[in-house]
Write a protein that holds these residues in place. Structure first.
Motif, short mmCIF file in Angstrom:
data_model
loop_
_atom_site.label_atom_id
_atom_site.label_comp_id
_atom_site.label_asym_id
_atom_site.label_seq_id
_atom_site.Cartn_x
_atom_site.Cartn_y
_atom_site.Cartn_z
N ILE A 35 -121.19 59.76 -45.55
CA ILE A 35 -122.38 60.58 -45.40
C ILE A 35 -123.49 59.72 -44.84
N ALA A 36 -124.10 60.16 -43.75
CA ALA A 36 -125.18 59.41 -43.10
C ALA A 36 -126.51 60.10 -43.36
N VAL A 37 -127.48 59.34 -43.80
CA VAL A 37 -128.82 59.86 -44.09
C VAL A 37 -129.80 59.25 -43.09
N ASP A 38 -130.46 60.10 -42.32
CA ASP A 38 -131.49 59.62 -41.40
C ASP A 38 -132.75 59.29 -42.18
N ALA A 39 -133.38 58.16 -41.88
CA ALA A 39 -134.55 57.75 -42.65
C ALA A 39 -135.52 56.96 -41.79
N ILE A 97 -129.19 64.81 -42.69
CA ILE A 97 -127.95 64.31 -43.29
C ILE A 97 -126.78 64.87 -42.51
N HIS A 98 -125.82 64.01 -42.16
CA HIS A 98 -124.63 64.49 -41.45
C HIS A 98 -123.41 63.71 -41.94
N PHE A 99 -122.24 64.25 -41.65
CA PHE A 99 -120.99 63.60 -42.02
C PHE A 99 -120.49 62.72 -40.88
N ASP A 100 -119.90 61.59 -41.26
CA ASP A 100 -119.11 60.77 -40.33
C ASP A 100 -117.66 60.84 -40.80
N ALA A 103 -112.25 75.43 -32.29
CA ALA A 103 -112.69 76.21 -33.44
C ALA A 103 -114.16 76.63 -33.34
N GLY A 104 -114.74 76.47 -32.15
CA GLY A 104 -116.11 76.92 -31.93
C GLY A 104 -117.15 75.83 -31.90
N GLY A 105 -116.74 74.57 -32.02
CA GLY A 105 -117.69 73.47 -32.00
C GLY A 105 -118.16 73.14 -30.60
N ARG A 106 -119.19 72.31 -30.53
CA ARG A 106 -119.72 71.84 -29.24
C ARG A 106 -119.79 70.33 -29.26
N LEU A 107 -119.52 69.72 -28.12
CA LEU A 107 -119.67 68.28 -27.98
C LEU A 107 -121.10 67.98 -27.53
N LEU A 108 -121.86 67.32 -28.40
CA LEU A 108 -123.25 67.01 -28.08
C LEU A 108 -123.39 65.70 -27.31
N SER A 109 -122.53 64.72 -27.64
CA SER A 109 -122.64 63.43 -26.98
C SER A 109 -121.34 62.65 -27.08
N ALA A 110 -120.98 62.01 -25.99
CA ALA A 110 -119.85 61.08 -25.98
C ALA A 110 -120.28 59.74 -25.39
N THR A 111 -121.57 59.48 -25.37
CA THR A 111 -122.07 58.26 -24.73
C THR A 111 -121.64 57.00 -25.47
N ARG A 112 -121.36 57.12 -26.79
CA ARG A 112 -120.93 55.95 -27.56
C ARG A 112 -119.44 55.97 -27.85
N ASP A 117 -121.59 72.46 -35.01
CA ASP A 117 -121.08 73.83 -35.13
C ASP A 117 -122.03 74.78 -34.41
N LEU A 118 -121.78 76.08 -34.53
CA LEU A 118 -122.57 77.08 -33.81
C LEU A 118 -124.03 77.13 -34.26
N GLU A 119 -124.32 76.56 -35.44
CA GLU A 119 -125.70 76.55 -35.93
C GLU A 119 -126.32 75.16 -35.84
N ASP A 120 -125.71 74.29 -35.03
CA ASP A 120 -126.24 72.95 -34.74
C ASP A 120 -126.17 71.97 -35.90
N ASN A 121 -125.32 72.22 -36.90
CA ASN A 121 -125.06 71.21 -37.92
C ASN A 121 -124.14 70.16 -37.32
N GLU A 122 -124.53 68.90 -37.43
CA GLU A 122 -123.84 67.84 -36.71
C GLU A 122 -122.82 67.09 -37.56
N VAL A 123 -121.82 66.55 -36.87
CA VAL A 123 -120.81 65.69 -37.48
C VAL A 123 -120.35 64.71 -36.41
N CYS A 124 -120.04 63.49 -36.84
CA CYS A 124 -119.54 62.48 -35.91
C CYS A 124 -118.07 62.20 -36.21
N ILE A 125 -117.26 62.20 -35.17
CA ILE A 125 -115.90 61.71 -35.28
C ILE A 125 -115.94 60.25 -34.86
#
Length: 230
Positions: free
Chosen positions: A117-121, A175-178, A196-205, A214-222
């Motif tokens: 779990i990643a917490v932005d601060a 807060i987002h999941f890794d 499954a309906g997700g969107r790729l926001l960034s692959a720069t890294r 997801d469709l409501e902009d909740n983020e997750v990193c693979i």
């Protein structure tokens, strides 16, 4: 003498034996047919590791599988000793007619992964003590600084790490999941998430991490170990 291995070295040392390197540890998932067989396999693995089991090995025993994790605990890293123990456990599994190779294919369950779990601060040092207290977490061995990650001392829950923000962004999830997956499984996981309906926001890294939503902009990193050395 134990030598700490780089991510590349650790991954290459065990990949042909079915293990995968994830977040400073070696993992493998062995399918079994019953809790009894799972316990027998776990006992054999502990036996073959000998006196080093307590310092290196963790075992999650379930009726359908046994998940082995190897890490030199007091160094929070993979060493040459962990690689040797991985090979011993692979041999023990083979003797029992079992395999440490990942299950791949349509309908196959996933192999191994680690959730963080990643917490932005804006001020990591100020909020870290709260998360440490409220979760009952502790410092990772060798990482007790005011901005270092926190871990569950009994290994039941995900690690928490803190991502430095440069400015307040109230419209963005804080807060987002890794999801750390084996490097050779990341493309399939991303493809499934997009289907499954997700969107790729960034692959720069990438291949260190891809940012999806997801469709409501909740983020997750693979995430994978790749792209982090050097």
């Amino acid at each position: 003498m134990e030598q700490i291995l780089s991510r590349q070295e650790a991954s290459e040392a065990v990949q042909d034996h079915g293990w995968r390197f994830l977040l400073g540890a070696l993992l493998t998932s062995v399918p079994v047919l019953s809790m009894g067989r799972a316990i027998v396999l776990a006992a054999k693995a502990v036996s073959v590791c000998g006196d080093e089991a307590d310092r290196h090995l963790k075992v999650d025993v379930r009726p359908e599988r046994v998940v082995f994790t190897l890490q030199t605990s007091d160094r929070a890293a993979v060493t040459t000793r962990d690689v040797e123990l991985a090979r011993r456990i692979t041999a023990v599994a083979a003797e029992a007619g079992l395999t440490t190779e990942p299950e791949i294919g349509s309908g196959a369950p996933r192999s191994v992964q680690i959730l963080e779990i990643a917490v932005d601060a804006l001020d990591i040092a100020a909020i870290r003590p709260f998360w440490k207290a409220v979760l009952g977490y502790t410092d990772e061995p060798g990482a007790d600084g005011p901005e270092d990650p926190l871990v569950d001392p009994v290994g039941q829950a995900p690690a928490v790490w803190f991502q430095q923000m440069d400015r307040a962004r109230p419209q963005r999830n804080r807060i987002h999941f890794d999801v750390c997956v084996p490097h050779d499984e990341a493309p399939r996981r991303i493809e499934a998430a997009l289907a499954a309906g997700g969107r790729l926001l960034s692959a720069t890294r990438a291949p260190a991490f891809w940012v999806l939503a997801d469709l409501e902009d909740n983020e997750v990193c693979i995430t994978t170990w790749q792209g982090r050395d050097g």
